[in-house]
Design a protein around this motif. Structure first.
Motif, short mmCIF file in Angstrom:
data_model
loop_
_atom_site.label_atom_id
_atom_site.label_comp_id
_atom_site.label_asym_id
_atom_site.label_seq_id
_atom_site.Cartn_x
_atom_site.Cartn_y
_atom_site.Cartn_z
N ASP B 128 -37.68 -6.21 -36.98
CA ASP B 128 -39.09 -6.36 -37.33
C ASP B 128 -39.28 -6.72 -38.79
O ASP B 128 -40.18 -7.49 -39.14
N GLU B 129 -38.43 -6.15 -39.65
CA GLU B 129 -38.53 -6.50 -41.07
C GLU B 129 -38.17 -7.96 -41.31
O GLU B 129 -38.78 -8.63 -42.15
N ILE B 130 -37.19 -8.45 -40.55
CA ILE B 130 -36.82 -9.87 -40.71
C ILE B 130 -37.97 -10.75 -40.23
O ILE B 130 -38.35 -11.73 -40.89
N ILE B 131 -38.55 -10.38 -39.10
CA ILE B 131 -39.68 -11.16 -38.58
C ILE B 131 -40.81 -11.17 -39.61
O ILE B 131 -41.41 -12.22 -39.89
N ALA B 132 -41.06 -10.03 -40.22
CA ALA B 132 -42.12 -9.96 -41.23
C ALA B 132 -41.76 -10.81 -42.44
O ALA B 132 -42.61 -11.49 -43.03
N ALA B 133 -40.47 -10.80 -42.82
CA ALA B 133 -40.05 -11.57 -43.99
C ALA B 133 -40.18 -13.06 -43.72
O ALA B 133 -40.54 -13.85 -44.61
N ILE B 134 -39.90 -13.47 -42.48
CA ILE B 134 -40.03 -14.89 -42.13
C ILE B 134 -41.50 -15.31 -42.22
O ILE B 134 -41.83 -16.38 -42.73
N GLN B 135 -42.37 -14.40 -41.77
CA GLN B 135 -43.80 -14.71 -41.89
C GLN B 135 -44.18 -14.78 -43.36
O GLN B 135 -44.87 -15.71 -43.79
N SER B 136 -43.72 -13.82 -44.15
CA SER B 136 -44.08 -13.79 -45.57
C SER B 136 -43.60 -15.04 -46.30
O SER B 136 -44.19 -15.44 -47.30
N ALA B 137 -42.51 -15.61 -45.83
CA ALA B 137 -42.00 -16.81 -46.47
C ALA B 137 -42.81 -18.05 -46.07
O ALA B 137 -42.53 -19.15 -46.53
N GLY B 138 -43.79 -17.85 -45.20
CA GLY B 138 -44.64 -18.97 -44.81
C GLY B 138 -43.95 -19.96 -43.89
O GLY B 138 -44.32 -21.14 -43.84
N VAL B 139 -42.96 -19.49 -43.13
CA VAL B 139 -42.14 -20.42 -42.35
C VAL B 139 -42.84 -20.84 -41.05
O VAL B 139 -43.32 -19.99 -40.30
N VAL B 140 -42.89 -22.15 -40.85
CA VAL B 140 -43.38 -22.71 -39.58
C VAL B 140 -42.32 -23.68 -39.09
O VAL B 140 -41.40 -24.03 -39.81
N GLY B 141 -42.46 -24.12 -37.84
CA GLY B 141 -41.52 -25.08 -37.28
C GLY B 141 -41.56 -26.37 -38.09
O GLY B 141 -42.59 -27.05 -38.14
N LEU B 142 -40.45 -26.72 -38.72
CA LEU B 142 -40.44 -27.88 -39.59
C LEU B 142 -40.21 -29.17 -38.82
O LEU B 142 -40.25 -30.25 -39.38
#
Ligand code: SF4
Ligand code: SF4
Lengths: 336, 446
Positions: B128-142
Motif C-alpha cells: 500500500d505504501e508503494i501504491i501511495a508513493a506511485i500516486q504521489s509521484a504523479g505517475v500515469v500510463g506513459l
C-alpha cells in the motif's frame, strides 16, 4: 508554422492503400490470359463476344449511374462484362450478347442498388436470363480450333436482332453433354489445356487456376471458396465413381469439364455475393460443390455451375447470419 | 534470439502498417531545453483534476509539488522547472477546449536541480505504501492512455494478480520512445519492476517486446538481476499488439472477458516506460517532471527522441527541432490511434508519447467513400473479432442499439484496423466512436 491552420481528420491517419478499383483492376488482369486463350481457341467470334459483352455492360452501368456520378471508373463493371462474356457460347448472336449484358447489369446490379448491394453475381444474372430466353442458342457450341476461325465469323454471330440464328458447322456437344447424353468422356489432359468445345472462357482450366492464384497471392480472393467447391466436387464424384464407375464419370473429368473452374474461381468468389467469414466461405463452397454434382449427374441439364452459384448467392446472407466469428472475450458470436 | 519471426506468439487478426521508425529508432534520448513558459494542465490524466497548492507569484523548485491529487483516481502535478508561478488560469488543451492549468516561468540562470521528497524504500515499504508513493509521484500510463498507474495495481476484490506484464510493444508507427527507454534505462526498468511486483503481489513479470526491437529485448534480458522473476517475451510485429488485451493474449494465451479487466485473468499491464519512470523516481521521492517524446515526421528536420519538460508548448518544441514552416498536419501519438491537432498551442503532457508532423506535400486528400463491397478485409483485421462491415451498415442508418446489443459495439476499442484496411475508404472507426458515445450517454441517462 506561425498562425496557419492545421488540417484535422480522425484516426487512423494512414490507410493500407487498398481500393475497390485496384481490386477490380487486378481481377481484370487475372482474366486477360483466359480471354486471350479463348480467342486463340475460338478465333474472331470469341473476341467479338467478349468485346460486345464488356461494352454492353460498361455502357449500361455508365448510363444508369450517370445521374449521380458514373461508377464505371471503379472497374467492377469491366469484371462483370468480361466474366459474362466468358460464360457465353462462342458464335452467339451479338444482339443476344448485348441484351444479356444490359439485363445482367441493369437488373442484376442496379435494381439491387449498385455495387455492394448486388445479391447475385451480375454476370450470372445476365447469363441466366439468356439461358431462359434463348435455350437453343445458349447450348449450340462452336467447334474449337476451326481452321478459319481467325478469318471469318460464324454467320450466327451477326444475326439480325430477334431473328432466329442459323448455325453452320457447329459441333453438337460439349464434353459434359457428350458425357451425360452419349456416355463419351473426353481426355482429361485436353480438358486441362482447354482444347475442347464449350463456352468462350470455360475451356482452359490451367489459365483460370493461374489467374486465381495470382489474386489469392494479392489477397484479393478468398481461396477457401474455390478450395471448398473443388474439393467437394472431387470427393463426391470420386465416391460415386467408385460405387458405380459405369454410370458416373471420374472426379478429374468432373473437375476440369464445363464451367466449374471458371465458376469456382471467378464467379463464386464475387465478394459482394459471398459470405464474409472463413467458416461461412467453406460452407458456401461445399454447398456449391454439392449442388454442381447433383445437377450435373441427376438434373436435366448438362451443366449446373451457374444455378448452383446463383442459389448459393441467395443463401449467402443467411450463412453470414448463421456463422459469425466468436467475439474476443465472449462465449458468443458477433453477428446475426 | 534466433527464433524465426513467424514463431513468435501473437493475437489473431490485426494489420501491418509500415513501421516508419527508422528515422528515430537509432537516436539516443537527448535532453530538451526549457521553454520560456511552461504550461501545466491540472488534468493530464484520466480521473479528477489535481488541486493547486501554490499561488501566483510563488517561487517553486524543480520537482516541487504544484497541485495535489483529488481522491484516489487522480494524481498530483510537480513543477518541471525551478521558476516562478506566473499565473493559474485557463490553458489550451488537446481536446480543443480551455482547461485550468498553471503557468511556470523557469529561472533562466537556475541550475535546475531536482527537489527530492520522501523516499520509498523498496525493502521496508508495504504494497500500500508503494501504491501511495506511485500516486504521489504523479505517475500515469506513459504509453498514451494517461490512466493513473496506481489505480490498476490494486487487484479488485476477490481477484489475484499473478503476472505483471510490462508493455514494451510500441506498435504505433513512427514512435520510438519506449524502444529508447528500454535500451538506455534497463536498470530503471528492473528497479521499477521490483516496486511493481511488490505493489501488486504478482509472482512474476514478463516484458512484452515486438520482434522489431530485439536489441532492446537483449539489453533488458542481459540486465535482469539474478533474484528477479522476470522474463522477456518477444512477440510478432503487428498492430495493435500493444493493446492490453492483445498483449495478454499473445503472452499468456488467455482472453480478457468482454467488459472485464486484465485482473480477471490474473494480469496487470504497465507500460515499460512507466515502469522505468517508477524505478527512476521512487528511490528519490521525486515526481514526474519530464518525459521522453518522439518528435518526427516528414516536416521535422531534427527528428529524435527527446526528454522534454512537462508543459513545454508544442510550438516551442517544433521550433526547437526545426519543423518546416508549412507544417499542415500534426498527430499527437502515432498515426493509427493518435489525434490530429487543430492547434500548436498545447503543452506536452504526461500522456504525450510523440508528435508526427506532416506538410501539405505528404498528405493526400481522403479518397471518396465507396459502398461496402463485403470484401471482409475488416473482418479479418479486427483484433476483437467484430464484424465492422455489418456494424458500419448499422451505423449508417443509426441503429446504435442493435450495434451495442447484438454486435458487441462496446467491445470495440477504436484501434482503427478496420478503417485502415477498408478498400472502400469507409470511416468505420469514426462512426463507431460516435455510436459508442451515443450509447454510453443513453445508458447513463437510463
Ligand atoms: S476499431 Fe473497433 S471494430 Fe475496428 S478493428 Fe478496431 S476494435 Fe475492431
Ligand atoms: S473492409 Fe470496407 S468494404 Fe470491405 S467488408 Fe469491411 S467495410 Fe466493407
Amino acid at each position: 508554422m506561425s498562425g496557419k491552420t492545421l488540417d484535422i481528420d480522425t484516426s487512423p491517419h494512414i490507410a493500407s492503400g487498398a481500393s475497390v478499383d485496384a481490386i477490380m483492376r487486378n481481377v481484370v488482369y487475372a482474366l486477360l490470359p483466359v480471354c486471350a486463350f479463348s480467342v486463340y481457341v475460338f478465333g474472331l467470334t470469341a473476341l467479338v463476344t467478349l468485346v460486345a459483352a464488356t461494352v454492353a455492360c460498361v455502357a449500361t452501368e455508365h448510363l444508369l449511374s450517370r445521374a449521380r456520378r458514373s461508377t464505371v471508373g471503379d472497374w467492377s463493371v469491366v469484371v462483370t462484362g468480361l466474366l459474362y462474356g466468358l460464360t457465353l457460347p462462342p458464335g452467339l448472336p451479338v444482339w443476344m450478347t448485348v441484351l444479356g449484358g444490359i439485363v445482367g447489369v441493369g437488373v442484376g446490379k442496379f435494381l439491387f442498388g449498385g455495387l455492394g448491394y448486388n445479391a447475385f453475381n451480375p454476370a450470372l444474372v445476365g447469363r441466366a436470363f439468356l439461358q431462359a430466353a434463348f435455350p437453343v442458342s445458349m447450348t449450340t457450341w462452336y467447334p474449337p480450333l476451326g481452321a478459319e476461325r481467325f478469318t471469318a465469323l460464324p454467320s450466327s454471330s451477326l444475326t439480325f436482332p430477334f431473328a432466329t440464328p442459323t448455325y453452320d458447322a457447329f459441333s453438337g456437344a460439349t464434353p459434359l453433354a457428350a458425357m451425360k447424353f452419349d456416355g463419351n468422356a473426353t481426355a482429361t489432359v485436353d480438358l486441362l489445356l482447354g482444347l475442347t468445345g464449350g463456352s468462350v472462357g470455360e475451356t482452359s482450366s490451367l489459365l483460370i487456376v493461374l489467374g486465381g492464384l495470382y489474386l489469392i497471392a494479392r489477397n484479393m480472393m478468398n481461396w477457401r471458396i474455390p478450395a471448398a467447391i473443388l474439393s467437394t466436387v472431387y470427393v463426391l464424384s470420386a465416391v460415386l465413381h467408385w460405387l458405380a464407375p459405369e454410370s458416373y464419370p471420374g472426379p478429374l473429368f468432373m473437375l476440369f469439364a464445363g464451367s466449374l473452374m471458371l465458376g469456382a474461381v471467378f464467379m463464386a468468389t464475387d465478394m459482394v455475393a459471398s459470405p464474409m467469414t472463413s467458416a461461412g466461405c467453406w460452407l458456401y463452397g461445399v454447398l456449391i460443390g454439392a449442388l454442381v454434382v447433383v445437377i450435373r449427374l441427376w438434373g436435366g441439364l448438362p451443366e449446373g455451375v451457374m444455378y448452383a452459384i446463383l442459389f448459393a448467392n441467395a443463401v449467402s446472407p443467411h450463412i453470414d447470419g448463421l456463422i459469425q466469428p466468436r467475439v474476443y472475450g465472449t462465449a458468443g458470436r458477433g453477428g446475426t | 534470439m534466433a527464433v524465426p519471426v513467424s514463431r513468435y506468439p501473437t493475437f489473431s487478426h490485426g494489420v501491418h502498417p509500415p513501421e516508419s521508425k527508422d528515422d528515430t529508432r537509432g537516436l539516443p534520448i537527448r535532453q530538451f531545453p526549457f521553454a520560456p513558459s511552461l504550461v501545466i494542465p491540472l488534468a493530464q490524466h484520466i480521473g479528477k483534476p489535481s488541486v493547486p497548492v501554490v499561488r501566483e507569484g510563488q517561487e517553486v523548485a524543480r520537482g516541487q509539488l504544484l497541485a495535489e491529487a483529488d481522491g484516489f483516481v487522480s494524481v498530483p502535478q510537480h513543477s518541471p522547472a525551478s521558476g516562478v508561478v506566473r499565473r493559474i488560469g485557463l490553458v489550451p488543451s488537446i481536446a480543443g477546449k480551455m482547461v485550468t492549468g498553471i503557468y511556470i516561468e523557469p529561472f533562466p540562470g537556475s541550475s535546475q536541480e531536482v527537489a527530492e521528497g520522501e523516499r520509498c524504500d523498496l525493502d521496508t515499504a508495504t504494497p500500500d505504501e508503494i501504491i501511495a508513493a506511485i500516486q504521489s509521484a504523479g505517475v500515469v500510463g506513459l504509453g498514451g492512455a494517461a490512466f493513473p498507474t496506481h489505480v490498476k495495481l490494486r487487484a479488485p476484490e476477490g481477484k489475484h494478480i499473478d503476472t505483471l506484464i510490462l508493455n514494451g510493444i510500441e506498435c504505433e508507427p513512427y514512435l520510438t520512445t519506449d524502444h529508447r527507454v528500454m535500451l538506455e534505462q534497463t536498470a530503471d526498468v528492473h528497479v521499477g519492476i521490483r516496486y511493481l511486483l511488490k505493489a501488486t503481489g504478482a509472482e512474476r513479470a514478463i516484458i512484452g517486446i515486438e520482434a522489431n526491437k530485439l536489441d532492446a529485448a537483449e539489453a533488458l534480458e542481459a540486465a535482469i538481476p539474478e533474484d528477479l522473476p522476470v522474463t522477456v517475451g518477444v512477440v510478432q510485429v503487428k498492430y495493435p499488439q500493444g493493446a492490453e488485451k492483445m498483449l495478454i493474449t499473445a503472452l499468456l494465451g488467455s482472453e480478457v472477458p468482454s467488459g472485464g479487466l486484465p485482473a480477471d485473468v490474473g494480469a496487470v499491464v504497465v507500460n515499460v516506460a512507466t515502469a522505468a519512470e517508477i524505478g527512476r523516481l521512487l528511490p528519490h521521492g521525486r515526481g514526474i517532471q519530464e518525459r521522453v517524446v518522439t518528435l518526427t515526421g516528414p516536416a521535422v528536420r531534427r527528428k529524435g527522441n527527446y526528454r522534454i519538460p512537462i508543459g513545454t508548448p508544442l510550438r516551442f518544441a517544433l521550433e526547437h527541432v526545426e519543423a518546416s514552416e508549412d507544417v499542415s498536419r500534426v498527430f499527437l501519438g502515432g498515426p493509427m490511434m493518435g489525434q490530429a491537432l487543430s492547434s500548436l498551442d498545447i503543452p506536452i503532457t504526461k500522456g504525450t508519447s510523440g508528435f508526427v508532423a506532416f506538410t501539405e506535400r505528404e498528405t493526400g486528400r481522403q479518397p471518396p467513400e465507396y459502398p461496402c463491397i463485403r470484401c471482409a478485409y475488416c473482418v479479418d483485421a479486427c483484433p476483437i473479432h467484430l464484424n465492422p462491415s455489418q456494424l458500419g451498415l448499422l451505423a449508417k442508418i443509426g441503429d446504435y442499439e442493435r450495434m451495442a446489443d447484438e454486435l458487441h459495439l462496446m467491445d470495440c476499442f477504436e484501434c482503427g484496423s478496420c478503417s485502415y484496411v477498408c478498400p472502400s475508404h469507409i470511416p468505420l472507426v469514426q462512426r463507431f466512436r460516435l455510436a459508442k458515445s451515443v450509447v454510453r450517454e443513453r445508458r447513463a441517462a437510463e
